[in-house]
Design a protein around this motif. Structure first.
Motif, PDB file in Angstrom:
ATOM      1  N   ASP A  37      -1.204 -47.153  70.655  1.00  0.00           N
ATOM      2  CA  ASP A  37       0.203 -47.504  70.836  1.00  0.00           C
ATOM      3  C   ASP A  37       0.583 -48.784  70.103  1.00  0.00           C
ATOM      4  O   ASP A  37       1.634 -49.368  70.365  1.00  0.00           O
ATOM      5  N   TRP A  38      -0.266 -49.251  69.183  1.00  0.00           N
ATOM      6  CA  TRP A  38       0.096 -50.425  68.386  1.00  0.00           C
ATOM      7  C   TRP A  38       1.235 -50.080  67.434  1.00  0.00           C
ATOM      8  O   TRP A  38       1.241 -49.025  66.807  1.00  0.00           O
ATOM      9  N   GLY A  39       2.195 -50.960  67.331  1.00  0.00           N
ATOM     10  CA  GLY A  39       3.310 -50.748  66.424  1.00  0.00           C
ATOM     11  C   GLY A  39       4.604 -51.228  67.035  1.00  0.00           C
ATOM     12  O   GLY A  39       4.616 -51.898  68.079  1.00  0.00           O
ATOM     13  N   PRO A  40       5.723 -50.928  66.407  1.00  0.00           N
ATOM     14  CA  PRO A  40       7.024 -51.332  66.944  1.00  0.00           C
ATOM     15  C   PRO A  40       7.240 -50.791  68.344  1.00  0.00           C
ATOM     16  O   PRO A  40       6.808 -49.682  68.675  1.00  0.00           O
ATOM     17  N   SER A  41       7.932 -51.552  69.167  1.00  0.00           N
ATOM     18  CA  SER A  41       8.085 -51.165  70.571  1.00  0.00           C
ATOM     19  C   SER A  41       9.147 -50.087  70.768  1.00  0.00           C
ATOM     20  O   SER A  41       9.046 -49.291  71.698  1.00  0.00           O
ATOM     21  N   MET A  72       3.247 -43.788  59.923  1.00  0.00           N
ATOM     22  CA  MET A  72       2.010 -43.835  60.694  1.00  0.00           C
ATOM     23  C   MET A  72       2.242 -44.250  62.137  1.00  0.00           C
ATOM     24  O   MET A  72       1.382 -44.028  62.992  1.00  0.00           O
ATOM     25  N   TYR A  73       3.396 -44.859  62.445  1.00  0.00           N
ATOM     26  CA  TYR A  73       3.644 -45.336  63.800  1.00  0.00           C
ATOM     27  C   TYR A  73       4.428 -44.337  64.643  1.00  0.00           C
ATOM     28  O   TYR A  73       4.822 -44.658  65.758  1.00  0.00           O
ATOM     29  N   VAL A  74       4.688 -43.140  64.109  1.00  0.00           N
ATOM     30  CA  VAL A  74       5.272 -42.096  64.929  1.00  0.00           C
ATOM     31  C   VAL A  74       4.143 -41.520  65.767  1.00  0.00           C
ATOM     32  O   VAL A  74       3.509 -40.547  65.419  1.00  0.00           O
ATOM     33  N   ALA A  75       3.885 -42.164  66.880  1.00  0.00           N
ATOM     34  CA  ALA A  75       2.733 -41.832  67.730  1.00  0.00           C
ATOM     35  C   ALA A  75       3.121 -42.112  69.163  1.00  0.00           C
ATOM     36  O   ALA A  75       4.287 -42.222  69.499  1.00  0.00           O
ATOM     37  N   THR A  76       2.131 -42.226  70.006  1.00  0.00           N
ATOM     38  CA  THR A  76       2.392 -42.464  71.420  1.00  0.00           C
ATOM     39  C   THR A  76       3.019 -43.829  71.611  1.00  0.00           C
ATOM     40  O   THR A  76       2.493 -44.826  71.167  1.00  0.00           O
ATOM     41  N   LEU A  77       4.154 -43.855  72.293  1.00  0.00           N
ATOM     42  CA  LEU A  77       4.806 -45.115  72.593  1.00  0.00           C
ATOM     43  C   LEU A  77       4.171 -45.732  73.826  1.00  0.00           C
ATOM     44  O   LEU A  77       3.618 -45.041  74.683  1.00  0.00           O
ATOM     45  N   ALA A  78       4.280 -47.052  73.938  1.00  0.00           N
ATOM     46  CA  ALA A  78       3.741 -47.745  75.104  1.00  0.00           C
ATOM     47  C   ALA A  78       4.419 -47.235  76.366  1.00  0.00           C
ATOM     48  O   ALA A  78       5.635 -47.170  76.458  1.00  0.00           O
ATOM     49  N   ARG A 100       2.456 -54.073  54.606  1.00  0.00           N
ATOM     50  CA  ARG A 100       3.265 -52.863  54.796  1.00  0.00           C
ATOM     51  C   ARG A 100       4.087 -52.948  56.077  1.00  0.00           C
ATOM     52  O   ARG A 100       5.231 -52.492  56.130  1.00  0.00           O
ATOM     53  N   ASP A 101       3.491 -53.520  57.120  1.00  0.00           N
ATOM     54  CA  ASP A 101       4.247 -53.715  58.360  1.00  0.00           C
ATOM     55  C   ASP A 101       5.458 -54.611  58.124  1.00  0.00           C
ATOM     56  O   ASP A 101       6.556 -54.339  58.630  1.00  0.00           O
ATOM     57  N   ILE A 102       5.256 -55.682  57.374  1.00  0.00           N
ATOM     58  CA  ILE A 102       6.368 -56.584  57.063  1.00  0.00           C
ATOM     59  C   ILE A 102       7.414 -55.864  56.212  1.00  0.00           C
ATOM     60  O   ILE A 102       8.625 -56.048  56.398  1.00  0.00           O
ATOM     61  N   HIS A 103       6.941 -55.011  55.280  1.00  0.00           N
ATOM     62  CA  HIS A 103       7.854 -54.220  54.451  1.00  0.00           C
ATOM     63  C   HIS A 103       8.704 -53.300  55.324  1.00  0.00           C
ATOM     64  O   HIS A 103       9.929 -53.169  55.133  1.00  0.00           O
ATOM     65  N   MET A 104       8.091 -52.652  56.292  1.00  0.00           N
ATOM     66  CA  MET A 104       8.808 -51.777  57.209  1.00  0.00           C
ATOM     67  C   MET A 104       9.842 -52.562  58.013  1.00  0.00           C
ATOM     68  O   MET A 104      10.939 -52.062  58.305  1.00  0.00           O
ATOM     69  N   MET A 105       9.520 -53.797  58.322  1.00  0.00           N
ATOM     70  CA  MET A 105      10.364 -54.609  59.196  1.00  0.00           C
ATOM     71  C   MET A 105      11.493 -55.308  58.440  1.00  0.00           C
ATOM     72  O   MET A 105      12.637 -55.346  58.896  1.00  0.00           O
ATOM     73  N   LEU A 106      11.177 -55.864  57.263  1.00  0.00           N
ATOM     74  CA  LEU A 106      12.139 -56.676  56.526  1.00  0.00           C
ATOM     75  C   LEU A 106      12.706 -55.986  55.296  1.00  0.00           C
ATOM     76  O   LEU A 106      13.694 -56.447  54.729  1.00  0.00           O
ATOM     77  N   GLU A 140      12.977 -45.858  67.628  1.00  0.00           N
ATOM     78  CA  GLU A 140      13.736 -45.736  66.392  1.00  0.00           C
ATOM     79  C   GLU A 140      13.135 -46.552  65.258  1.00  0.00           C
ATOM     80  O   GLU A 140      13.460 -46.339  64.090  1.00  0.00           O
ATOM     81  N   ASN A 141      12.265 -47.505  65.594  1.00  0.00           N
ATOM     82  CA  ASN A 141      11.605 -48.311  64.564  1.00  0.00           C
ATOM     83  C   ASN A 141      10.234 -47.774  64.185  1.00  0.00           C
ATOM     84  O   ASN A 141       9.585 -48.324  63.300  1.00  0.00           O
ATOM     85  N   ARG A 142       9.813 -46.709  64.842  1.00  0.00           N
ATOM     86  CA  ARG A 142       8.485 -46.139  64.569  1.00  0.00           C
ATOM     87  C   ARG A 142       8.619 -45.021  63.548  1.00  0.00           C
ATOM     88  O   ARG A 142       9.087 -43.935  63.867  1.00  0.00           O
ATOM     89  N   THR A 143       8.212 -45.306  62.339  1.00  0.00           N
ATOM     90  CA  THR A 143       8.242 -44.309  61.287  1.00  0.00           C
ATOM     91  C   THR A 143       6.867 -44.196  60.670  1.00  0.00           C
ATOM     92  O   THR A 143       6.009 -45.055  60.844  1.00  0.00           O
TER      93      THR A 143
END
Length: 663
Positions: A605-609, A617-623, A511-517, A612-615
């Motif tokens: 804070d795991w996820g895209p850095s 489940m990754y709409v959470a606390t940024l690093a 799913r992470d790869i799907h979000m990315m590519l 704008e790329n955090r959608t």
């Protein structure tokens, strides 16, 4: 009844606040009072950029940077994978493992083990934009894998740059009218020295007995460059060879200047260092195939012996060649991908680099063995008596072949310049891996001083590598080469594959790869990640243990204490895994099982850095942010939920259902 003063003052504050904004604010909206007129956003809805302008002074780490272009990344990966091993290791393994038949298991192992692991490392790095240490936010329990990787890369970088120093030594020695290893009669030569000019000038009806003779190039390498005759073994390093020391210093200066500004500088250097070797290789190939007797070498190189395919050794050798040639497990691929933009097409880049690396290896084999065939005819000996693997091919056999060609200094210079550019690319990757890993762990302190920190690392490694410049330095180099990246690297690669697919979850990773590519990996990648790749690496690990042989250099056998030191060197990287587990468990709270479960889960804070790329489940606390960033903030900033984010929300729901079913 006692009424707290706070309850009395609270209504007054509300009223005064209302009167101020309704009645007085029009009068106060002057430039000096303009900040008071801005709307107040609750902390819950504030983005990190919003908070940076308020009273909450939060320090954010400096931007780690990106490639200045997509081609920077692609050429860096090509330069990293196409290295010295393509010239002196692949051709030798081909002709000793069935010739052309070896290409069958080679490409099968490339499909089973090479391409999938390559793509996995690129995906991890690009998705998280983190180095080999910080990327283990994916599962802090296994952060020791990253620690072990850095240890291995550091050891490899120390001796790899020494090989580059040897190349520089020969490069400078080629700037003469006559190559210094062309004839006997120098102070470093012995009575056993016999050069090919004597053979050619002798009576052809009476063959020379060359079994007890030594070529001038071999004595130049061992007695002049290494001066190994003054050392009795690894326990007697002897004096420092100052000419080698200066070459090592120069190689470290070149490496530092190229990585001074991180990928922004090394990404431009690879435009030359990754492409120029191909030009020289083509020139050497054309010159080689036009030599008399070249076909003898090419025939010996590619003649298929299909009976070798029935031996498990050939398949293991093919897998080992793929594993080390692509550089998987060293952290370099992950580091390079971490500087990509989030939607870089690494799926395409994976096939370009891996297939390009294989084709380059085959091409290098033609260039090398065409010259060895010519050399075989000139000396009147079989090809297998002049062909050898490892540094001996680069610093003994091929330099000797250069002396047989017209304009020998020119061809020698080109050959060693090609080796220099091939080696520097890989060294850039090793150093960038180390520097990136540490700076990502301490971004607030080290990113602003990355150039200074890189200098400290280069100086430290130069000092550690001084023992390799001694008269017995070759013994230490062989020990490092045999044990630093042996079974320890295999253990780390297997652990990484199992953690990503089993602990983190193959579905979540896809799913992470799907979000990315924009697409999920197919059944081919899933089957390899889950079963085929780990099984192959397990077989490699077992094979390396069962077929273990003590290190040796020529006729010299290493003492017992040196073998123990080498084994401990390999085990140390493996021991980083349980050490990291202990540290991760101690940092959690609860029972032992609760600590283990919590430490094995991704951090908050795991996820895209980038936000704008955090959608989903990754709409959470940024690093680097101390305030939550819920989905409503994403809606406020980007104007609602797009269809792409709807997909991410559906992914969240699927994950929750899976977790509930596992409980």
């Amino acid at each position: 009844m006692y009424i707290p003063s706070s309850l009395l003052t609270f209504p007054l504050c509300i009223v005064s606040h209302y009167i101020f904004h309704i009645c007085l604010s029009p009068c106060l909206c002057t430039p000096s009072f303009l900040p008071l007129c801005q709307p107040i956003i609750p902390d819950l809805l504030m983005t990190p950029s919003d908070q940076g302008d308020g009273d909450l002074e939060i320090e954010y780490p400096e931007d780690r940077g990106n490639w200045t272009g997509k081609l920077d990344f692609l050429l860096s990966c090509i330069g990293y994978c196409v290295g010295l091993g393509n010239v002196w290791r692949f051709p030798y393994r081909v002709y000793t493992n069935g010739g052309g038949a070896f290409l069958v298991p080679y490409f099968i192992m490339l499909a089973i083990c090479g391409i999938p692991i390559f793509f996995m490392e690129l995906s991890l790095g690009q998705f998280s934009s983190l180095g080999p240490l910080a990327v283990w936010k994916i599962s802090p329990l296994f952060k020791g894998v990253g620690m072990g990787t850095i240890l291995i890369v550091s050891l490899v970088a120390i001796y790899y740059n020494m090989i580059i120093a040897y190349v520089l030594f020969y490069l400078f020695a080629s700037l003469t009218k006559n190559l210094p290893w062309q004839y006997c009669g120098n102070w470093w030569n012995t009575d056993l020295c016999l050069d090919h000019h004597v053979i050619q000038a002798g009576n052809t009806t009476v063959p020379f007995n060359i079994s007890n003779t030594v070529s001038p190039s071999e004595e130049y390498w061992s007695r002049y460059v290494l001066h190994v005759q003054e050392s009795s073994g690894i326990g007697d390093p002897g004096r420092i060879r100052w000419n080698l020391c200066l070459c090592l210093l120069l190689s470290w200066i070149i490496v530092y200047l190229c990585i001074l500004k991180g990928v922004k500088s090394s990404g431009k250097v690879v435009y030359f260092t990754a492409t120029f070797p191909y030009l020289i290789l083509i020139m050497l190939l054309i010159r080689g195939v036009t030599l008399e007797g070249a076909w003898l070498g090419i025939k010996f190189y590619l003649t298929p012996q299909f009976d070798h395919l029935l031996s498990s050794k050939v398949w293991i050798e093919a897998a080992l060649q793929i594993f080390y040639s692509l550089g998987v497990g060293f952290g370099g691929l992950l580091t390079f991908a971490s500087y990509n933009t989030f939607h870089q097409n690494i799926y395409r880049d994976t096939f370009i680099v891996t297939l390009g690396n294989a084709i380059t290896s085959i091409l290098a084999g033609f260039a090398i063995f065409s010259v060895l065939g010519y050399m075989s005819q000139e000396l009147g000996v079989p090809v297998d008596q002049v062909a050898k693997a490892g540094p001996g091919l680069a610093f003994v056999v091929y330099p000797q072949a250069m002396t047989m060609l017209p304009l020998s200094p020119f061809w020698s210079f080109l050959f060693f310049f090609m080796l220099l550019t091939l080696g520097l690319d890989s060294q850039f990757a090793f150093m960038e891996t180390i520097v990136t890993a540490v700076t990502d762990e301490f971004p607030y302190y080290l990113r602003p001083k990355k150039a200074f920190f890189s200098a400290i690392v280069c100086i430290a490694m130069f000092l550690l590598g001084l023992i390799l410049t001694t008269e017995g330095g070759m013994y230490w180099l062989v020990l490092l080469d045999d044990y630093s990246a042996g079974f320890g690297l295999m253990v780390l690669a297997i652990t990484t594959c199992l953690v990503v697919t089993r602990v983190y979850g193959i579905k979540r990773f896809c799913r992470d790869i799907h979000m990315m590519l924009g697409f999920k990996p197919g059944m081919y990648f899933k089957a390899c990640w889950l079963f085929l790749s780990p099984a192959t690496m397990m077989a490699l690990l077992v094979y390396s243990i069962v077929k273990y042989q003590p290190s040796e250099y020529g006729n010299y056998r290493f003492p017992y204490w040196a073998e123990v030191l080498g084994i401990l060197m390999g085990l140390l990287s493996c021991l980083m895994i349980p050490a990291g587990m202990v540290i991760a468990v101690l940092q959690e709270e609860g029972t032992l099982w609760e600590r283990i479960r919590q430490a094995s889960r991704p951090t908050m804070d795991w996820g895209p850095s980038l936000e704008e790329n955090r959608t989903g489940m990754y709409v959470a606390t940024l690093a680097g942010s101390q305030s939550p960033k819920p989905l409503m903030v994403h809606m406020r900033k980007y104007g609602g939920i797009t269809s792409y984010e709807n997909t991410a929300i559906e992914v969240d729901r699927e994950i929750e259902e899976e977790e509930e079913s596992m409980i």
